[in-house]
Scaffold this motif. Sequence first.
Motif, PDB file in Angstrom:
ATOM      1  N   ASN A   9       0.845  -1.176   0.000  1.00  0.00           N
ATOM      2  CA  ASN A   9       0.000   0.000   0.000  1.00  0.00           C
ATOM      3  C   ASN A   9       0.891   1.240   0.000  1.00  0.00           C
ATOM      4  OD1 ASN A   9      -2.997  -1.037   1.055  1.00  0.00           O
ATOM      5  ND2 ASN A   9      -1.325  -2.274   1.846  1.00  0.00           N
ATOM      6  N   THR A  10       0.442   2.298  -0.645  1.00  0.00           N
ATOM      7  CA  THR A  10       1.158   3.569  -0.589  1.00  0.00           C
ATOM      8  C   THR A  10       0.425   4.469   0.398  1.00  0.00           C
ATOM      9  OG1 THR A  10       1.947   3.363  -2.863  1.00  0.00           O
ATOM     10  CG2 THR A  10       1.964   5.562  -1.896  1.00  0.00           C
ATOM     11  N   LEU A  11       1.094   4.751   1.530  1.00  0.00           N
ATOM     12  CA  LEU A  11       0.448   5.460   2.636  1.00  0.00           C
ATOM     13  C   LEU A  11       1.230   6.708   3.015  1.00  0.00           C
ATOM     14  CD1 LEU A  11      -0.413   2.388   4.919  1.00  0.00           C
ATOM     15  CD2 LEU A  11      -1.794   3.399   3.100  1.00  0.00           C
ATOM     16  N   THR A  12       0.517   7.678   3.587  1.00  0.00           N
ATOM     17  CA  THR A  12       1.112   8.955   3.966  1.00  0.00           C
ATOM     18  C   THR A  12       1.490   8.964   5.442  1.00  0.00           C
ATOM     19  OG1 THR A  12      -0.220  10.086   2.293  1.00  0.00           O
ATOM     20  CG2 THR A  12       0.748  11.456   4.015  1.00  0.00           C
ATOM     21  N   VAL A  13       2.686   9.474   5.741  1.00  0.00           N
ATOM     22  CA  VAL A  13       3.137   9.599   7.130  1.00  0.00           C
ATOM     23  C   VAL A  13       2.346  10.710   7.814  1.00  0.00           C
ATOM     24  CG1 VAL A  13       5.102  10.055   8.641  1.00  0.00           C
ATOM     25  CG2 VAL A  13       5.456   8.851   6.463  1.00  0.00           C
ATOM     26  N   THR A  14       1.698  10.362   8.941  1.00  0.00           N
ATOM     27  CA  THR A  14       0.898  11.357   9.664  1.00  0.00           C
ATOM     28  C   THR A  14       1.615  11.927  10.884  1.00  0.00           C
ATOM     29  OG1 THR A  14      -0.180   9.610  10.956  1.00  0.00           O
ATOM     30  CG2 THR A  14      -1.271  10.316   8.918  1.00  0.00           C
ATOM     31  N   ARG A  15       2.469  11.125  11.508  1.00  0.00           N
ATOM     32  CA  ARG A  15       3.205  11.637  12.672  1.00  0.00           C
ATOM     33  C   ARG A  15       4.384  10.721  12.996  1.00  0.00           C
ATOM     34  NH1 ARG A  15       0.362   9.216  17.580  1.00  0.00           N
ATOM     35  NH2 ARG A  15      -1.343   7.974  16.694  1.00  0.00           N
ATOM     36  N   LYS A  16       5.344  11.320  13.692  1.00  0.00           N
ATOM     37  CA  LYS A  16       6.534  10.593  14.114  1.00  0.00           C
ATOM     38  C   LYS A  16       6.520  10.452  15.630  1.00  0.00           C
ATOM     39  CE  LYS A  16      10.412  11.611  11.999  1.00  0.00           C
ATOM     40  NZ  LYS A  16      11.573  12.389  11.469  1.00  0.00           N
ATOM     41  N   VAL A  17       6.952   9.287  16.115  1.00  0.00           N
ATOM     42  CA  VAL A  17       7.054   9.031  17.550  1.00  0.00           C
ATOM     43  C   VAL A  17       8.425   8.410  17.812  1.00  0.00           C
ATOM     44  CG1 VAL A  17       4.576   8.793  17.964  1.00  0.00           C
ATOM     45  CG2 VAL A  17       5.898   6.805  17.236  1.00  0.00           C
ATOM     46  N   GLN A  35      10.315   1.701  14.237  1.00  0.00           N
ATOM     47  CA  GLN A  35      11.467   2.514  13.866  1.00  0.00           C
ATOM     48  C   GLN A  35      12.488   1.745  13.022  1.00  0.00           C
ATOM     49  OE1 GLN A  35      11.789   5.858  14.470  1.00  0.00           O
ATOM     50  NE2 GLN A  35      13.567   5.689  13.120  1.00  0.00           N
ATOM     51  N   ARG A  36      12.644   0.459  13.264  1.00  0.00           N
ATOM     52  CA  ARG A  36      13.669  -0.314  12.551  1.00  0.00           C
ATOM     53  C   ARG A  36      13.420  -0.371  11.041  1.00  0.00           C
ATOM     54  NH1 ARG A  36      10.643  -4.493  15.022  1.00  0.00           N
ATOM     55  NH2 ARG A  36      12.034  -4.519  16.806  1.00  0.00           N
ATOM     56  N   TYR A  37      12.166  -0.124  10.624  1.00  0.00           N
ATOM     57  CA  TYR A  37      11.831  -0.197   9.202  1.00  0.00           C
ATOM     58  C   TYR A  37      11.726   1.170   8.535  1.00  0.00           C
ATOM     59  CZ  TYR A  37      10.372  -4.785  10.880  1.00  0.00           C
ATOM     60  OH  TYR A  37      10.335  -6.002  11.482  1.00  0.00           O
ATOM     61  N   VAL A  38      11.809   2.251   9.316  1.00  0.00           N
ATOM     62  CA  VAL A  38      11.575   3.588   8.764  1.00  0.00           C
ATOM     63  C   VAL A  38      12.779   4.034   7.941  1.00  0.00           C
ATOM     64  CG1 VAL A  38      11.114   6.011   9.303  1.00  0.00           C
ATOM     65  CG2 VAL A  38      10.079   4.188  10.692  1.00  0.00           C
ATOM     66  N   PRO A  39      12.585   4.375   6.662  1.00  0.00           N
ATOM     67  CA  PRO A  39      13.702   4.851   5.842  1.00  0.00           C
ATOM     68  C   PRO A  39      14.297   6.139   6.409  1.00  0.00           C
ATOM     69  CG  PRO A  39      11.809   4.275   4.465  1.00  0.00           C
ATOM     70  CD  PRO A  39      11.331   4.264   5.882  1.00  0.00           C
ATOM     71  N   GLU A  40      15.599   6.261   6.320  1.00  0.00           N
ATOM     72  CA  GLU A  40      16.280   7.442   6.834  1.00  0.00           C
ATOM     73  C   GLU A  40      15.771   8.698   6.129  1.00  0.00           C
ATOM     74  OE1 GLU A  40      20.871   9.111   7.398  1.00  0.00           O
ATOM     75  OE2 GLU A  40      20.492   7.069   6.662  1.00  0.00           O
ATOM     76  N   GLY A  41      15.532   9.732   6.908  1.00  0.00           N
ATOM     77  CA  GLY A  41      15.090  11.009   6.362  1.00  0.00           C
ATOM     78  C   GLY A  41      13.595  11.137   6.168  1.00  0.00           C
TER      79      GLY A  41
END
Length: 279
Positions: A9-17, A35-41
């Motif tokens: 799925n192509t999803l939009t980032v809504t918030r960071k924790v 967090q381990r899967y979040v692409p840098e930047g």
Amino acid sequence: MRILLGDYNTLTVTRKVDFGIYLNGGDEGDILMPQRYVPEGTQVGDELRVFVYLDQEERPIATTETPLARVGEFAFLECSWVNEYGAFLSWGLMKDLFCPFREQKQRMERGKKYIVYVYIDEESYRIAASAKVEKFLSQSLPPYAEGDEVELLVQQKTDIGFKVIVDNQYGGLVYENQVFRQLHTGDRLKGFVAMLRHDGKLDIRLQATGRQHTIDFAEELLQYLKTHDGVCELGDKSEAEDIKRQFQVSKKTFKRAVGDLYKRRLITVSPLKIQLQDT
């Protein structure tokens, strides 16, 4: 927006924790990506292509890992452990894929691999696997013509050849006399439709027929000569089994390709050897 569970799925980032990010899952609400899967930047507002499945508590979770199969696909997966409810298969994600006993042809054993179909269980809404793959093959008439190229997954060896799954949808059979290479359950390869049978099943060849196959193998043989000092220790009088062992083609195909290269004045020919012309 509807989330495709067990798929990309192509999803939009809504918030960071601190422990990851949340993505807009529409009707499913925000979906966590650890967090381990979040692409840098990655920033709020970015769109990410993610795979969505269920975590240990059966909540939707997103990952950038690549699974070995999606919902609706057949795959060859290894059993990693078994409990009193069924088997768990490694499919490239942190959480293993569950295959209940009722969906097993025989009791799965740890360390062994099985052809399975990945589906969503309608009662529990969980992603699961079934080894009873025949019931998931399409019963509609395959839309192929003789000679069409298809993708194959080798299902199992039979007395007359190999059962294959064609284009992740249809059942097919490769007869023993059409096999010129080692085949094993789980192999993925290209094939060609030989015939559509009255029962809707497909007879499959592993090689193209006619002039195109000769051209294709002639080029393969030419490349072999160029990388083996211009010499092939096989010729018109060589045994068919020796040709099959070396090139996974029939003697007939080999002789046609040799003839094609000879007519193009690229090789010289002797009963048990061919050589590049300038060698």
